[in-house]
Design a protein around this motif. Structure first.
Motif, short mmCIF file in Angstrom:
data_model
loop_
_atom_site.label_atom_id
_atom_site.label_comp_id
_atom_site.label_asym_id
_atom_site.label_seq_id
_atom_site.Cartn_x
_atom_site.Cartn_y
_atom_site.Cartn_z
N ARG A 70 0.85 -1.21 0.00
CA ARG A 70 0.00 0.00 0.00
C ARG A 70 0.88 1.25 0.00
O ARG A 70 0.59 2.22 -0.70
N HIS A 71 1.94 1.23 0.79
CA HIS A 71 2.85 2.38 0.85
C HIS A 71 3.54 2.58 -0.50
O HIS A 71 3.68 3.72 -0.96
N GLN A 72 3.97 1.50 -1.13
CA GLN A 72 4.62 1.60 -2.44
C GLN A 72 3.65 2.18 -3.47
O GLN A 72 4.02 3.06 -4.26
N GLN A 73 2.41 1.71 -3.45
CA GLN A 73 1.41 2.20 -4.40
C GLN A 73 1.15 3.69 -4.16
O GLN A 73 1.12 4.48 -5.10
N HIS A 74 0.98 4.05 -2.90
CA HIS A 74 0.69 5.45 -2.58
C HIS A 74 1.85 6.35 -2.99
O HIS A 74 1.64 7.44 -3.55
N LYS A 75 3.08 5.89 -2.74
CA LYS A 75 4.25 6.68 -3.11
C LYS A 75 4.31 6.87 -4.62
O LYS A 75 4.56 7.98 -5.11
N ALA A 76 4.07 5.79 -5.38
CA ALA A 76 4.10 5.88 -6.85
C ALA A 76 3.01 6.81 -7.36
O ALA A 76 3.25 7.62 -8.26
#
Length: 88
Positions: free
Chosen positions: A66-72
């Motif tokens: 979720r953090h990776q998706q939000h960052k991207a």
């Protein structure tokens, strides 16, 4: 236990203390969550566009995903190369 001659026998004091405790806990939890999540997003691994698409289509995600998706998504939305905590 309160040992006073005018102590409230109806339990109102206990109810007030419990309510105040719950409110304080909620405020502390919110403050921790608000500071921890942007930090976790900023520290997460950068992912490719293909990985982003995969995560967007994936229903169940780990917190790290979720953090990776939000960052991207933030990086694409703000058109920056890297998201840092100062952009929140």
């Amino acid at each position: 236990m309160i040992d006073a001659p005018d102590a409230d026998d109806s339990g109102e004091i206990v109810k007030e203390v419990k309510a105040a405790s719950k409110k304080l806990y909620a405020e502390e939890y919110r403050a921790i969550a608000q500071s921890a999540v942007p930090e976790a997003i900023a520290d997460s691994e950068d992912i490719s566009d293909a990985q982003l698409k995969k995560l967007q289509n994936q229903r169940a995600k780990t917190p790290a995903e979720r953090h990776q998706q939000h960052k991207a998504e933030l990086s694409h939305g703000y058109e920056v190369n890297s998201y840092t905590n100062s952009l929140k």
